[in-house]
Design a protein around this motif. Structure first.
Motif, PDB file in Angstrom:
ATOM      1  N   ARG A   1      61.702 -67.165 -68.377  1.00  0.00           N
ATOM      2  CA  ARG A   1      63.154 -67.165 -68.607  1.00  0.00           C
ATOM      3  C   ARG A   1      63.774 -65.785 -68.418  1.00  0.00           C
ATOM      4  O   ARG A   1      64.951 -65.667 -68.079  1.00  0.00           O
ATOM      5  CB  ARG A   1      63.450 -67.648 -70.034  1.00  0.00           C
ATOM      6  N   ASP A   2      63.000 -64.756 -68.699  1.00  0.00           N
ATOM      7  CA  ASP A   2      63.530 -63.394 -68.648  1.00  0.00           C
ATOM      8  C   ASP A   2      63.428 -62.800 -67.252  1.00  0.00           C
ATOM      9  O   ASP A   2      62.633 -63.243 -66.424  1.00  0.00           O
ATOM     10  CB  ASP A   2      62.759 -62.493 -69.620  1.00  0.00           C
TER      11      ASP A   2
ATOM     12  N   LEU B   1      57.363 -46.754 -64.473  1.00  0.00           N
ATOM     13  CA  LEU B   1      58.760 -46.859 -64.074  1.00  0.00           C
ATOM     14  C   LEU B   1      58.912 -48.168 -63.312  1.00  0.00           C
ATOM     15  O   LEU B   1      57.961 -48.687 -62.731  1.00  0.00           O
ATOM     16  CB  LEU B   1      59.153 -45.680 -63.179  1.00  0.00           C
ATOM     17  N   VAL B   2      60.117 -48.716 -63.315  1.00  0.00           N
ATOM     18  CA  VAL B   2      60.348 -49.974 -62.617  1.00  0.00           C
ATOM     19  C   VAL B   2      60.176 -49.781 -61.118  1.00  0.00           C
ATOM     20  O   VAL B   2      60.841 -48.941 -60.499  1.00  0.00           O
ATOM     21  CB  VAL B   2      61.751 -50.523 -62.932  1.00  0.00           C
ATOM     22  N   ALA B   3      59.269 -50.570 -60.535  1.00  0.00           N
ATOM     23  CA  ALA B   3      59.044 -50.515 -59.091  1.00  0.00           C
ATOM     24  C   ALA B   3      59.906 -51.543 -58.379  1.00  0.00           C
ATOM     25  O   ALA B   3      60.432 -51.276 -57.298  1.00  0.00           O
ATOM     26  CB  ALA B   3      57.568 -50.765 -58.770  1.00  0.00           C
ATOM     27  N   MET B   4      60.056 -52.708 -58.994  1.00  0.00           N
ATOM     28  CA  MET B   4      60.879 -53.753 -58.394  1.00  0.00           C
ATOM     29  C   MET B   4      61.151 -54.851 -59.410  1.00  0.00           C
ATOM     30  O   MET B   4      60.469 -54.952 -60.428  1.00  0.00           O
ATOM     31  CB  MET B   4      60.195 -54.358 -57.158  1.00  0.00           C
ATOM     32  N   THR B   5      62.170 -55.654 -59.100  1.00  0.00           N
ATOM     33  CA  THR B   5      62.472 -56.841 -59.888  1.00  0.00           C
ATOM     34  C   THR B   5      61.850 -58.038 -59.177  1.00  0.00           C
ATOM     35  O   THR B   5      62.042 -58.224 -57.975  1.00  0.00           O
ATOM     36  CB  THR B   5      63.993 -57.042 -60.018  1.00  0.00           C
ATOM     37  N   LEU B   6      61.106 -58.837 -59.928  1.00  0.00           N
ATOM     38  CA  LEU B   6      60.401 -59.977 -59.354  1.00  0.00           C
ATOM     39  C   LEU B   6      61.255 -61.239 -59.397  1.00  0.00           C
ATOM     40  O   LEU B   6      62.078 -61.410 -60.303  1.00  0.00           O
ATOM     41  CB  LEU B   6      59.087 -60.210 -60.106  1.00  0.00           C
TER      42      LEU B   6
ATOM     43  N   TRP C   1      55.575 -68.572 -63.964  1.00  0.00           N
ATOM     44  CA  TRP C   1      55.298 -69.356 -65.162  1.00  0.00           C
ATOM     45  C   TRP C   1      54.399 -68.569 -66.114  1.00  0.00           C
ATOM     46  O   TRP C   1      53.547 -67.803 -65.677  1.00  0.00           O
ATOM     47  CB  TRP C   1      54.575 -70.654 -64.800  1.00  0.00           C
ATOM     48  N   HIS C   2      54.583 -68.793 -67.419  1.00  0.00           N
ATOM     49  CA  HIS C   2      53.651 -68.296 -68.416  1.00  0.00           C
ATOM     50  C   HIS C   2      52.525 -69.320 -68.538  1.00  0.00           C
ATOM     51  O   HIS C   2      52.779 -70.502 -68.816  1.00  0.00           O
ATOM     52  CB  HIS C   2      54.328 -68.156 -69.785  1.00  0.00           C
TER      53      HIS C   2
END
Length: 242
Positions: A140-141, A151-156, A162-163
């Protein structure tokens, strides 16, 4: 599914020490309302109409199981587990006869809140598709991938993420072979699905409830207690309404 009710065995790896719980005893033996987590989990499994037996993989030097209410239950078999979760799962699998028990479910000992309806959906899916599957919850997040410096490399893209939950259900012989092969080839196994994936087996995703939490941190005890009480309240409400 009616012709298969009461025919399934669950392997329950319970040899871990639960270091993150900061407790003097393994987390599966911590109490929620006068019952250990392990007792809650086993009771939830064996009260499902399709589950006839539970194989519990215990630590070699387990000092706690003999004090539980599970000791003399004829529907429970205990085996000696291993150092890692995967070793305990394999020990449980090797105690089964795949001819008599062609399918097996594997469930985390520290997931006492799994719902019967989710277990039913998982079993129904596997029998209908003739291949294994796992209970899972859609992410969901917003998910971030970090680099080596945190550090943030990318947004997936989360729409296909799925968990992974448990139970996970597979054909007994295939899962045993997959885990054995992965261990032989030093492939990291984080759950049963990862072993099956490594050998190219199909593995379905069956949507399960997000309240099927795994108790790993001290604060999870209070949350599990709340969920169990809510589930109990819902069952009573449904019974009254009927």
């Amino acid at each position: 599914m009616s012709n298969s009710l009461g025919q399934f065995t669950v392997v329950l790896p319970a040899a871990g020490v639960g270091k993150r719980m900061q407790s003097s005893c393994p987390k599966q033996y911590l109490a929620i309302e006068n019952k250990t987590i392990l007792e809650h989990t086993v009771a939830r499994l064996l009260s499902h109409e399709a589950i006839a037996h539970v194989v519990i993989a215990l630590g070699e030097n387990d000092e706690y199981f003999q004090s539980t209410s599970l000791v003399n239950n004829k529907n429970i078999t205990c085996v000696v587990g291993g150092k890692e979760r995967v070793d305990s799962v394999l020990a449980g699998l090797r105690s089964l006869n795949s001819n008599n028990q062609p399918w097996v479910l594997v469930h985390d000992a520290a997931r006492p809140c799994v719902k019967h309806q989710d277990i039913t959906q998982l079993i129904s899916y596997c029998l209908a598709h003739d291949h294994g599957a796992i209970l899972a919850s859609p992410v969901r997040d917003t998910m971030k991938q970090a680099n080596s410096e945190q550090l943030v490399a990318m947004t997936l893209e989360r729409s296909q993420m799925w968990h992974a939950l448990t139970p996970q259900m597979y054909k007994t012989a295939e899962l045993t072979a997959a885990i054995t092969s992965a261990l032989t080839n030093d492939i990291e196994i984080t759950d049963e699905s990862s072993a099956m994936e490594a050998l190219g087996y199909a593995s379905g995703l069956v949507k399960g409830s997000s309240d099927n939490i795994k108790i790993t941190q001290p604060e999870d005890i209070a949350l599990a207690k709340f969920i169990l009480n809510q589930q109990k309240s819902n069952v009573l409400t449904e019974a009254i309404c009927e």
